[in-house]
Design an enzyme around this catalytic site. Structure first.
Site, short mmCIF file in Angstrom:
data_model
loop_
_atom_site.label_atom_id
_atom_site.label_comp_id
_atom_site.label_asym_id
_atom_site.label_seq_id
_atom_site.Cartn_x
_atom_site.Cartn_y
_atom_site.Cartn_z
N GLU A 67 -5.59 4.07 5.98
CA GLU A 67 -5.50 3.78 4.56
C GLU A 67 -6.29 4.81 3.77
O GLU A 67 -5.94 5.16 2.64
CB GLU A 67 -6.03 2.37 4.25
CG GLU A 67 -5.83 1.96 2.81
CD GLU A 67 -5.95 0.47 2.59
OE1 GLU A 67 -6.44 0.08 1.52
OE2 GLU A 67 -5.54 -0.32 3.48
N ARG B 150 0.81 -1.22 0.00
CA ARG B 150 0.00 0.00 0.00
C ARG B 150 0.85 1.27 0.00
O ARG B 150 0.49 2.28 0.60
CB ARG B 150 -0.96 0.01 1.19
CG ARG B 150 -1.91 -1.17 1.24
CD ARG B 150 -2.83 -1.24 0.04
NE ARG B 150 -3.67 -2.42 0.11
CZ ARG B 150 -3.36 -3.60 -0.42
NH1 ARG B 150 -2.23 -3.76 -1.09
NH2 ARG B 150 -4.18 -4.62 -0.31
N SER C 221 -11.51 0.18 2.94
CA SER C 221 -10.77 -0.12 4.16
C SER C 221 -10.25 1.15 4.81
O SER C 221 -9.62 1.98 4.16
CB SER C 221 -9.58 -1.05 3.86
OG SER C 221 -10.04 -2.30 3.40
#
Length: 328
Positions: free
Chosen positions: A299, A180, A229
């Site tokens: 996130e 990520r 998320s």
């Protein structure tokens, strides 16, 4: 909140710009949470050349912020000063095959559309995109992934425009992808990328996509106003497990709630503000830290200004946490 008209204030000559410029454009309409204040100036360029020309004429001290489809984005209620650049499907929504196993894809293409286009082309390796609620521009920057696949597995090279208006090309290696995250230049706006797949029967690809879609529909609150998320998975565990263990499943502040279905998803239940959502997220982070010692990382991208008199500190801090618990 209303910002000064940036074009008039800076005396910008935008007569040669072909894209759309809108002053004080509310961003709540383009984010999946449906919250947030205005952009001082929203620019939707016609194409890469138009974006480069606009960036070149913009004074260096004017902040520029690109946003994609608004899926994993929380815009604060005070809005975003400077220029917000939003690529649209009209200029950046193409998917074109190159050679036997490559696709050139615009940054405004939704992830799930790339999965569909790859399936029709008989190219495997893209089915995981069917489960990601975002666009290719964001996927390129954050190495978006799901179900065992990541952007770094299929991306070959990308094209972008720098803050100075230079068109550049970067390879997969240039971005140093990891979980990520990437080392992509912060001031470069991605406009398209080339992806590499592998020949595969369309029926097999569609079976993979169906499995991804079914899992998402069963496990995630996809029909709610959410941003995907909320927190990254910490090493060795899952964010939702830590949120659940800290007693935050279903936790609600104002109109913002941690989903009962998947407690790593925040939901706007109908009348949430950006403040409600961010305060909820920091409350969850504080409680997880107190319970397990794990400092969850966001996130979801949180951007813009807090309204006057509002402050939401990371992990809230002792006094703010006590106040939030009392309000909840």
């Amino acid at each position: 909140m209303t910002f000064p008209d940036l074009v008039a204030e800076r005396g910008l000559d935008v007569s040669g710009i072909r894209g759309k410029l809108t002053a004080n454009q509310p961003l709540s309409a383009v984010t999946w949470f449906r919250v947030g204040g205005p952009a001082q100036l929203l620019f939707q360029p016609a194409d890469t050349e138009d974006l480069a020309n606009f960036m070149a004429l913009l004074p260096e001290d004017v902040p520029v912020l690109p946003i994609g489809l608004g899926s994993n984005l929380l815009v604060r209620d005070g809005g975003i000063p400077g220029v917000v650049v939003r690529l649209t499907g009209r200029g950046f929504g193409g998917v074109n095959r190159e050679g036997e196993s490559r696709l050139r894809v615009g940054a405004a293409v939704p992830d799930k559309r790339l999965a569909e286009e790859a399936a029709m082309a008989g190219l495997g390796g893209f089915a995981f995109y069917a489960g990601i609620p975002g666009g290719i521009g964001g996927a390129l920057r954050m190495n978006a992934g799901a179900h065992g696949g990541e952007t770094r597995d299929v991306m070959v090279e990308l094209t972008g425009v720098t803050r100075q208006g230079e068109v550049v090309r970067l390879s997969n290696a240039d971005l140093d992808y990891r979980y990520r995250h990437s080392d992509a230049p912060a001031d470069t706006i991605f406009t398209e990328a080339v992806f590499q797949g592998e020949p595969k029967a369309e029926a097999d690809i569609r079976a993979e996509m169906q499995a991804v879609t079914e899992h998402r529909e069963k496990a995630q609150p996809i029909r709610e106003k959410t941003g995907g998320s909320t927190f990254k998975n910490p090493p060795g565990t899952s964010a939702w497990k830590e949120v659940d263990a800290a007693g935050c499943r279903g936790l609600q502040i104002g109109g913002a709630r941690m989903s009962d279905m998947h407690c790593n998803f925040m939901i706007n239940t109908g009348d949430a503000t950006a403040e409600d959502l961010e305060r909820l997220g920091e409350t969850v982070r504080a409680r997880v830290l107190a319970h397990s010692g794990i400092a969850l990382e966001w996130e979801i991208r949180r951007l813009g200004l807090f309204p006057q008199g509002v402050e939401i500190r990371p992990f809230l801090g002792e006094r703010a946490e006590q106040e939030t618990m009392a309000d909840g």
